[in-house]
Structure formats: C-alpha cells, structure tokens
Write an enzyme that holds these catalytic residues in place. Structure first.
Site, short mmCIF file in Angstrom:
data_model
loop_
_atom_site.label_atom_id
_atom_site.label_comp_id
_atom_site.label_asym_id
_atom_site.label_seq_id
_atom_site.Cartn_x
_atom_site.Cartn_y
_atom_site.Cartn_z
N ASP A 1 23.91 -40.18 3.40
CA ASP A 1 22.91 -40.77 4.30
C ASP A 1 21.62 -39.95 4.33
OD1 ASP A 1 24.16 -38.60 5.62
OD2 ASP A 1 23.39 -39.32 7.53
N GLU A 2 20.56 -40.58 4.78
CA GLU A 2 19.31 -39.95 5.18
C GLU A 2 18.72 -38.99 4.15
OE1 GLU A 2 19.16 -39.93 9.97
OE2 GLU A 2 20.26 -38.27 9.09
#
Length: 416
Positions: free
Chosen positions: A216-217
C-alpha cells in the site's frame, strides 16, 4: 477454526442447577466459556449471580481481526498480552501484527540482525526471537492467530538504515544524491535475495498459513524512483516508464518469491495491488481499507477473490462522542454484490495505527470501541443497532474494567 458452541445454564430452583458448555473443538469451548463468564453479574454483596440461559452460537465470519502497529510506537510485551486478552474477551480471532514500518524495525531477524540493529528506535525497543514465540503462543492458547505484516515496497525507510542499498537513493535536480531515500530499490537484485531469505524466516517463525505482504501507499508523487539513474536504466531495459509499472514489476516478483517458498504460504495484500492490476493467485485475500469501499469490495469479489474489510474501522480516527455506533452500523456485505460475491467476504479488521498511541493509552483508545466491530463481525447479518445495544455496550465496558482493562466510557456520563 470451528468456534461453534452451546451454553446451557439451569436455574437451581427449577432445574438441576448445572451449567454445560459444549463444543466440537477447543476453540468453541474457549468462546463458550467467555460467554459463560459474561452471564455472571454481581449480587451487590461480593458474590455473583448467573443468568439462566440456553445459547447456541457461532460466528458469522471466520476472520475477525484487530491490527496493531508496533513500529510508529513500540509496545511492551505486557501491553501486547493485555491487548490479546481483550481480543479474546471480545471473541476476536486474528491478531494482524503490523510489526515494522518507516519509523522503526523492531523485529529481530535471525538472518538479518542488522535490520533491527539499525532500524529499531533503540536496542531495548525490539521483539526478540523469544518475544515473538511468546506472543504467538500467548495468542494461540486464546484462540487467536497471529498474521505478521512485512509491508513493501513502501513503508520501508527503517529497513534501509540497517541494510544500505535496500531502499532507493533519491537524486536532486542537480543529478546528485539529495540525502533522502524512497521505497525499495527494485533494480537491486540483492533486494530479492534478502526478501527470499527473510520470507523463509518469517514463515518458519510464524506458524500461520498466511503472511500479509502489504503493497500500500507507495509515494508515486515523490518521484524518488524516477530520479535515480540506476532505476532509470533498469526501467529502460524493461520498457516501462511510470512508477505504477515499477511497483507492478516489484510486486509480481515478490509474489513469485512467496509462491516458491517450500511451505507454500498464502498471502494477504492491501487493495492497491489489485487497483494496479497486478495478477494474484486465486487464494489471495485482499484487505480493503480506503474510502469508497463498497465499489472496491464489489471489484475484488467480482474477480473471485476473498476480501476482508477495514475501511469502516480505523480506530486511530477519533471523533467526539460515541463513534462505536458508526462502527456497529457498517455492514460488510452492503455493496450490492451477488450471493456468490458475499460468500467471498470472509470478515474484517479493526485497525489501530500507532502515531498517537503507545503503552499509556492504547487500551482505552481501542476498547470498547473495537467491541462493536467484534459484535458486527460475529453476529448474524440482520443484527441491528437498537435501544438495547448502548446499554449492553456500557455493561460490557464495565465488565472489561472489572477484569482490569482500561476501557474508556462508550456513552458519555455514567459509572460502573
């Protein structure tokens, strides 16, 4: 994990005065004993009454988890054990251990001790081999699985402190290193060797079918990857041009490493991996955490993949008032999917990211707010928030306080 159980309590004045907890598994016995204890209440004179009852119960979802981030703040072993006790009291069965992140790497690796030596806040703020074994066993005897998360390619700044070259060196407009570092350097073959050996160690030390691989991210807007000459040359050799493609190449390689491990572990990933159209195997579990989760759940299950929901239950988001009601009213299957898609929803997780919590305040920040998530994930789909729910939440909070846990007031003024 079969958690089905039955509890029967006969009143002494009308029956045998005997109670039975019946189940086909140890885990069902544990859940039944918890319900049995919650049938007890004070007689006001230092003794206990127990309610007459006949209960046949089972959880709706098989995955009912709580995430705890032990990187942004370090938590003592005693705090984690209190956390696990409270989870068992609320019939959660998965401890999602977000053990490392940008800020620190407290996990002591046998194969790569430099990771913690360089990446932990201090030599005292680490989880040793013995600590990890202790936590896993403490959770196991309470019917809780421990799923570790080692998130890459983003959230890895602390990795590069102990192992220079693991993360990407960022370059400035002058064509020179600017002193900052970005995500994993996917052009460095040594990265994949390290990940192979580290994954081998993780699956050996965590006796769990699943590992959470993150994904993620990644900071695409930071452009660190694109500033690095070595990565530019690597991209050219692969005929790719965007950060999204870089991540796709890395994640695909990472998944192939996991699939090649002798123990054949399965994996959980955050939703970005699917959003970036990376191919995953059918057994993959996708954790949905962003806003607009209904469309994402529909997308994930529409691809035939299993999903767990956490979007509704970020406990680090604090609102003034009894926000547990909002958590309670989040229905994981309210995304308009077919019956077949709903079958692919295997549960959810309440998430406590630790930017603003540590040993001093994590328990009251989580409990009893997470209790509403536990009930939502356990109870039948048609269970609704009604006039009794708030009173039961208040009683449950007092029950937790009575057992010694620092659970905060859920409904405003009152007392136990």
């Amino acid at each position: 994990m079969d958690e089905t159980y039955r509890v029967d309590v006969d009143a002494a004045d009308s029956g045998t005065g005997v109670a039975f907890v019946t189940a086909d598994s140890l885990w069902g016995v544990l859940r039944g004993l918890e319900t049995f204890t919650q049938l007890m209440f004070s007689n006001g004179e230092g003794g206990l009454y127990i309610r007459q009852a006949s209960i046949a119960d089972r959880p709706r979802y098989s995955h009912r988890g709580v995430l705890l981030d032990t990187s942004r703040h370090y938590f003592r072993i005693s705090t984690i054990k209190d956390f696990l006790d409270a989870m068992a009291m609320n019939k959660f069965n998965v401890f999602h251990w977000h053990i490392v992140d940008d800020q620190s790497f407290p996990f002591v690796s046998i194969k790569y001790p430099a990771l913690a030596e360089g990446g932990a806040y201090s030599e005292d703020m680490v989880y040793t081999v013995e600590d990890v074994e202790d936590i896993i066993e403490y959770a196991r005897v309470r019917g809780i699985r421990v799923i570790p998360e080692f998130d890459t390619p983003g959230h890895t700044e602390s990795w590069g402190v102990g192992l220079p070259g693991f993360t990407t060196t960022c370059y400035g407009d002058d064509g020179l290193p600017d002193g900052t570092f970005g995500p994993v350097d996917p052009s460095n073959e040594d990265v994949y060797t390290l990940m192979t050996h580290l994954l081998e160690e993780i699956v050996m030390r965590f006796p769990e079918k699943y590992i959470h691989l993150g994904g993620d991210e990644v900071s695409f807007g930071f452009n660190c990857w694109l500033s690095n000459p070595q990565i530019q040359a690597w991209m050219k050799s692969l005929n790719i041009s965007t950060p999204q493609e870089i991540e796709s190449v890395y994640i695909a390689r990472l998944l192939s490493l996991v699939e090649a491990l002798p123990t054949s572990p399965e994996y959980v990933i955050w939703q970005e991996v699917i959003d970036n159209d990376i191919q995953v195997k059918p057994a993959t579990i996708v954790e949905v955490w962003k806003g607009g989760w209904e469309a994402e759940m529909n997308k994930v299950t529409g691809q035939g993949l299993r999903a767990i929901l956490s979007s509704c239950w970020y406990l680090d988001h604090i609102n003034n008032g009894n926000d547990w009601q909002t958590y309670y009213n989040c229905e994981p299957e309210s995304f308009g999917g077919t019956d077949a898609q709903n079958q692919l929803v295997i549960g959810g997780e309440a998430c406590m990211w630790s930017e603003y919590v540590d040993d001093t305040n994590v328990m009251p920040r989580v409990w009893p707010r997470a209790s509403s998530v536990a009930e939502r994930l356990w109870s039948p789909k048609d269970t609704e928030h009604n006039g009794h729910t708030g009173r039961r939440m208040e009683e449950h909070r007092c029950r937790m306080v009575g057992r010694g846990y620092d659970a905060e007031p859920p409904n405003g003024p009152g007392f136990c």
